[in-house]
Design a protein around this motif. Structure first.
Motif, PDB file in Angstrom:
ATOM      1  N   SER A   1      30.557 -15.145  12.542  1.00 54.35           N
ATOM      2  CA  SER A   1      29.702 -14.009  12.284  1.00 54.35           C
ATOM      3  C   SER A   1      28.288 -14.492  11.975  1.00 54.35           C
ATOM      4  N   PHE A   2      27.337 -13.601  12.109  1.00 58.57           N
ATOM      5  CA  PHE A   2      25.943 -13.926  11.830  1.00 58.57           C
ATOM      6  C   PHE A   2      25.252 -12.702  11.257  1.00 58.57           C
ATOM      7  N   TYR A   3      24.105 -12.932  10.659  1.00 62.59           N
ATOM      8  CA  TYR A   3      23.328 -11.861  10.056  1.00 62.59           C
ATOM      9  C   TYR A   3      21.958 -11.785  10.724  1.00 62.59           C
ATOM     10  N   VAL A   4      21.481 -10.591  10.891  1.00 62.65           N
ATOM     11  CA  VAL A   4      20.162 -10.366  11.444  1.00 62.65           C
ATOM     12  C   VAL A   4      19.301  -9.751  10.345  1.00 62.65           C
ATOM     13  N   THR A   5      18.170 -10.355  10.084  1.00 61.71           N
ATOM     14  CA  THR A   5      17.238  -9.808   9.113  1.00 61.71           C
ATOM     15  C   THR A   5      16.137  -9.086   9.871  1.00 61.71           C
ATOM     16  N   VAL A   6      15.954  -7.837   9.544  1.00 55.31           N
ATOM     17  CA  VAL A   6      14.914  -7.040  10.186  1.00 55.31           C
ATOM     18  C   VAL A   6      13.674  -7.077   9.312  1.00 55.31           C
ATOM     19  N   TYR A   7      12.570  -7.493   9.885  1.00 55.35           N
ATOM     20  CA  TYR A   7      11.295  -7.556   9.180  1.00 55.35           C
ATOM     21  C   TYR A   7      10.535  -6.264   9.453  1.00 55.35           C
ATOM     22  N   ILE A   8      10.120  -5.586   8.379  1.00 50.12           N
ATOM     23  CA  ILE A   8       9.320  -4.372   8.508  1.00 50.12           C
ATOM     24  C   ILE A   8       7.968  -4.652   7.865  1.00 50.12           C
ATOM     25  N   PRO A   9       6.875  -4.526   8.637  1.00 49.67           N
ATOM     26  CA  PRO A   9       5.546  -4.825   8.076  1.00 49.67           C
ATOM     27  C   PRO A   9       5.251  -4.011   6.822  1.00 49.67           C
ATOM     28  N   GLY A  10       4.526  -4.616   5.893  1.00 47.32           N
ATOM     29  CA  GLY A  10       4.132  -3.921   4.673  1.00 47.32           C
ATOM     30  C   GLY A  10       3.043  -2.897   4.946  1.00 47.32           C
ATOM     31  N   ARG A  11       3.112  -1.799   4.191  1.00 50.61           N
ATOM     32  CA  ARG A  11       2.072  -0.773   4.318  1.00 50.61           C
ATOM     33  C   ARG A  11       2.026   0.034   3.032  1.00 50.61           C
ATOM     34  N   PHE A  12       0.870   0.640   2.771  1.00 49.64           N
ATOM     35  CA  PHE A  12       0.729   1.545   1.638  1.00 49.64           C
ATOM     36  C   PHE A  12       1.352   2.879   2.011  1.00 49.64           C
ATOM     37  N   VAL A  13       2.079   3.497   1.085  1.00 46.83           N
ATOM     38  CA  VAL A  13       2.750   4.765   1.388  1.00 46.83           C
ATOM     39  C   VAL A  13       2.231   5.932   0.546  1.00 46.83           C
TER      40      VAL A  13
ATOM     41  N   VAL B   1       3.916   0.701  -1.972  1.00 45.35           N
ATOM     42  CA  VAL B   1       4.024   0.078  -0.659  1.00 45.35           C
ATOM     43  C   VAL B   1       5.476   0.098  -0.205  1.00 45.35           C
ATOM     44  N   ASP B   2       5.675  -0.090   1.088  1.00 44.73           N
ATOM     45  CA  ASP B   2       7.025  -0.341   1.569  1.00 44.73           C
ATOM     46  C   ASP B   2       6.964  -1.454   2.589  1.00 44.73           C
ATOM     47  N   GLY B   3       8.107  -1.849   3.071  1.00 42.95           N
ATOM     48  CA  GLY B   3       8.237  -2.960   4.003  1.00 42.95           C
ATOM     49  C   GLY B   3       9.481  -3.741   3.638  1.00 42.95           C
ATOM     50  N   LYS B   4       9.898  -4.607   4.519  1.00 47.57           N
ATOM     51  CA  LYS B   4      11.072  -5.426   4.239  1.00 47.57           C
ATOM     52  C   LYS B   4      10.749  -6.853   4.617  1.00 47.57           C
ATOM     53  N   PRO B   5      10.757  -7.758   3.661  1.00 48.73           N
ATOM     54  CA  PRO B   5      11.005  -7.524   2.233  1.00 48.73           C
ATOM     55  C   PRO B   5       9.840  -6.747   1.594  1.00 48.73           C
ATOM     56  N   LEU B   6      10.133  -6.113   0.467  1.00 49.41           N
ATOM     57  CA  LEU B   6       9.145  -5.296  -0.223  1.00 49.41           C
ATOM     58  C   LEU B   6       7.992  -6.163  -0.722  1.00 49.41           C
ATOM     59  N   PRO B   7       6.759  -5.846  -0.321  1.00 49.01           N
ATOM     60  CA  PRO B   7       5.615  -6.646  -0.800  1.00 49.01           C
ATOM     61  C   PRO B   7       5.410  -6.485  -2.309  1.00 49.01           C
ATOM     62  N   GLU B   8       4.911  -7.528  -2.935  1.00 47.92           N
ATOM     63  CA  GLU B   8       4.544  -7.464  -4.346  1.00 47.92           C
ATOM     64  C   GLU B   8       3.069  -7.120  -4.429  1.00 47.92           C
ATOM     65  N   VAL B   9       2.750  -6.138  -5.250  1.00 50.96           N
ATOM     66  CA  VAL B   9       1.376  -5.661  -5.383  1.00 50.96           C
ATOM     67  C   VAL B   9       0.709  -6.348  -6.568  1.00 50.96           C
ATOM     68  N   HIS B  10      -0.553  -6.699  -6.377  1.00 46.51           N
ATOM     69  CA  HIS B  10      -1.361  -7.292  -7.450  1.00 46.51           C
ATOM     70  C   HIS B  10      -2.608  -6.442  -7.631  1.00 46.51           C
ATOM     71  N   TRP B  11      -3.100  -6.404  -8.867  1.00 48.62           N
ATOM     72  CA  TRP B  11      -4.317  -5.651  -9.186  1.00 48.62           C
ATOM     73  C   TRP B  11      -5.426  -6.649  -9.457  1.00 48.62           C
ATOM     74  N   HIS B  12      -6.551  -6.470  -8.792  1.00 49.78           N
ATOM     75  CA  HIS B  12      -7.688  -7.377  -8.903  1.00 49.78           C
ATOM     76  C   HIS B  12      -8.357  -7.224 -10.276  1.00 49.78           C
ATOM     77  N   ASP B  13      -8.439  -8.333 -11.005  1.00 47.74           N
ATOM     78  CA  ASP B  13      -9.115  -8.391 -12.311  1.00 47.74           C
ATOM     79  C   ASP B  13      -8.573  -7.395 -13.331  1.00 47.74           C
ATOM     80  N   VAL B  14      -7.259  -7.155 -13.325  1.00 49.37           N
ATOM     81  CA  VAL B  14      -6.625  -6.274 -14.313  1.00 49.37           C
ATOM     82  C   VAL B  14      -5.609  -7.105 -15.083  1.00 49.37           C
ATOM     83  N   GLU B  15      -5.736  -7.098 -16.398  1.00 47.13           N
ATOM     84  CA  GLU B  15      -4.792  -7.819 -17.243  1.00 47.13           C
ATOM     85  C   GLU B  15      -3.702  -6.844 -17.695  1.00 47.13           C
TER      86      GLU B  15
END
Length: 110
Positions: free
Chosen positions: A1-13, A36-50
């Motif tokens: 058996s084998f697995y197929v990983t489907v890549y879905i581009p990241g985008r803002f939703v 955002v969505d996509g596969k794998p799910l993108p990690e979001v970062h905030w510019h200059d926010v602590e």
């Protein structure tokens, strides 16, 4: 058996306000949504926010919450994600803080 990983581009939703401006009253809370969505799910970062204290973010960073808004929170908030194949994507909003006026009755009585 084998697995197929489907890549879905990241985008803002989620959409930002049309004029990319948000106005909030001093002392209130604000939620800035940069989901955002996509596969794998993108990690979001905030510019200059602590993140910490009054400023929190959800599990992948896409929803920023600022509690007890202060005048010094007035700024531009830009979120971004980067993934190989997608490059860097970003969007932002300008936060304007309306400062509470001193109670006129209190100042007249003193």
């Amino acid at each position: 058996s084998f697995y197929v990983t489907v890549y879905i581009p990241g985008r803002f939703v989620t959409d930002l306000p049309e004029n990319r401006m948000m106005t909030v009253n001093e002392g209130d809370s604000v939620v800035i949504d940069c989901k955002v969505d996509g596969k794998p799910l993108p990690e979001v970062h905030w510019h200059d926010v602590e993140i910490g204290g009054r400023i929190t973010a959800d599990f992948n960073g896409s929803v920023l919450t600022i509690s007890d808004i202060r005048k010094e929170d007035e700024s531009s908030y830009v979120c971004h994600f980067y993934r190989i194949g997608d490059g860097t994507r970003s969007r932002g909003v300008k936060l304007s803080v309306v400062v509470k006026q001193a109670n006129e009755n209190t100042s007249k009585n003193n």
